[in-house]
Enzyme design. Structure first.
Site, PDB file in Angstrom:
ATOM      1  CG  ASP A 196       0.272 -32.526 -25.643  1.00  0.00           C
ATOM      2  OD1 ASP A 196       1.081 -31.764 -26.284  1.00  0.00           O
ATOM      3  OD2 ASP A 196       0.562 -33.872 -25.574  1.00  0.00           O
ATOM      4  CG  ASP A 200       3.397 -38.589 -26.463  1.00  0.00           C
ATOM      5  OD1 ASP A 200       2.055 -37.812 -26.430  1.00  0.00           O
ATOM      6  OD2 ASP A 200       4.285 -37.700 -26.047  1.00  0.00           O
TER       7      ASP A 200
HETATM    8  C1  DX5 Z   1       3.003 -35.607 -22.044  1.00  0.00           C
HETATM    9  C2  DX5 Z   1       2.572 -35.157 -23.254  1.00  0.00           C
HETATM   10  C3  DX5 Z   1       3.592 -35.422 -24.516  1.00  0.00           C
HETATM   11  C4  DX5 Z   1       4.692 -34.513 -24.134  1.00  0.00           C
HETATM   12  C5  DX5 Z   1       5.682 -35.184 -24.896  1.00  0.00           C
HETATM   13  O1  DX5 Z   1       2.081 -35.528 -21.074  1.00  0.00           O
HETATM   14  O2  DX5 Z   1       1.479 -36.200 -23.614  1.00  0.00           O
HETATM   15  O3  DX5 Z   1       3.203 -35.357 -25.552  1.00  0.00           O
HETATM   16  O4  DX5 Z   1       4.354 -33.114 -24.709  1.00  0.00           O
HETATM   17  O5  DX5 Z   1       6.966 -34.105 -24.639  1.00  0.00           O
HETATM   18  P1  DX5 Z   1       8.391 -35.013 -24.673  1.00  0.00           P
HETATM   19  O6  DX5 Z   1       8.672 -35.139 -26.166  1.00  0.00           O
HETATM   20  O7  DX5 Z   1       9.411 -33.554 -23.971  1.00  0.00           O
HETATM   21  O8  DX5 Z   1       8.540 -35.867 -23.626  1.00  0.00           O
END
Ligand code: DX5
Length: 229
Positions: free
Chosen positions: A36, A184
């Site tokens: 990310d 996601d």
């Molecule tokens: C959010 C990111 C996601 C995040 C997902 O901004 O792009 O990929 O890491 O995290 P969880 O699965 O905890 O929502």
């Protein structure tokens, strides 16, 4: 039916030992690893640049995916550095995700990612309609439907995104496109992943939902099991 793919986000990992983490993720049986990238401008958080991704390459052979939550894509060297860092262990195209909202020249950026040897993909924030990317659906390998507002892990899944997933799935079927749907944000081995799978998603990104388990393998196995139910 497109194959189910479990893709952990490294956001919750121990960043001081990222190499060991990606190696453990590979051993856990994940299909791809998502990095990310956040610039503190497009989203209110700052993570890492291409060097972190490139540094992880030698610790595992599993494919990488880079989500560019950044506000500047038109810098040629920036795009090239991310495409190169995301490539596979043998130079295979890595998934590079451009946000529709951050690109006034999305068509050009997606074309450049493909020209540079990447697998171009596009992400939609929760408020962004599918209509915004219909004209470039023939240029991407994946569409990422954000089920949280990007920037942080551990947020609550937004169930109203299901309609958007169905709309995209119907378009892909109607146009006979070879495109995966990724989701996601707040995805866990429960109703969240099931709802999205039944609506047409086949790639599931999980951060907290993956790292909450005693071992990463348990997390990967559980997510895959529930996604296939
Ligand atoms: C959010 C990111 C996601 C995040 C997902 O901004 O792009 O990929 O890491 O995290 P969880 O699965 O905890 O929502």
């Amino acid at each position: 039916n497109r194959p189910i793919q479990i893709i952990p986000s490294v956001l919750p990992a121990d960043w001081a030992n990222m190499g060991a983490c990606v190696k453990e993720l590979e051993e856990a049986g994940v299909d791809r690893i998502q990095f990310d990238v956040m610039d503190g401008n497009f989203v209110p958080n700052l993570t890492f640049g291409p060097e972190m991704i490139a540094a992880c390459r030698k610790y595992c052979n599993v494919p990488f995916e880079t989500q560019l939550m950044v506000s500047q894509y038109n810098c040629e060297t920036m795009l090239e550095s991310y495409v190169n860092a995301t490539k596979g262990a043998n130079g295979e195209p890595g998934v590079v995700i451009a946000h529709a909202e951050a690109n006034i020249h999305l068509h050009r950026v997606l074309g450049r990612i493909r020209d540079l040897g990447g697998s171009p993909s596009v992400a939609l924030n929760p408020h962004t309609p599918f209509e915004m990317i219909k004209n470039i659906m023939d240029m991407v390998d994946h569409v990422l439907v954000m089920t949280v507002n990007p920037g942080f892990g551990g947020q609550a899944y937004i169930p109203t995104m299901l309609n958007k997933i169905r709309e995209i799935r119907n378009f892909i079927i109607e146009k006979n496109l070879n495109v995966d749907i990724e989701v996601d944000g707040g995805i866990k081995a429960n109703w969240t992943i099931s709802q999205c799978a039944h609506a047409g998603a086949n790639c599931f990104i999980a951060g907290s939902g993956m790292f909450a388990y005693p071992t990463l393998k348990e997390g990967c196995d559980d997510l895959r099991k529930v996604a296939q139910e």
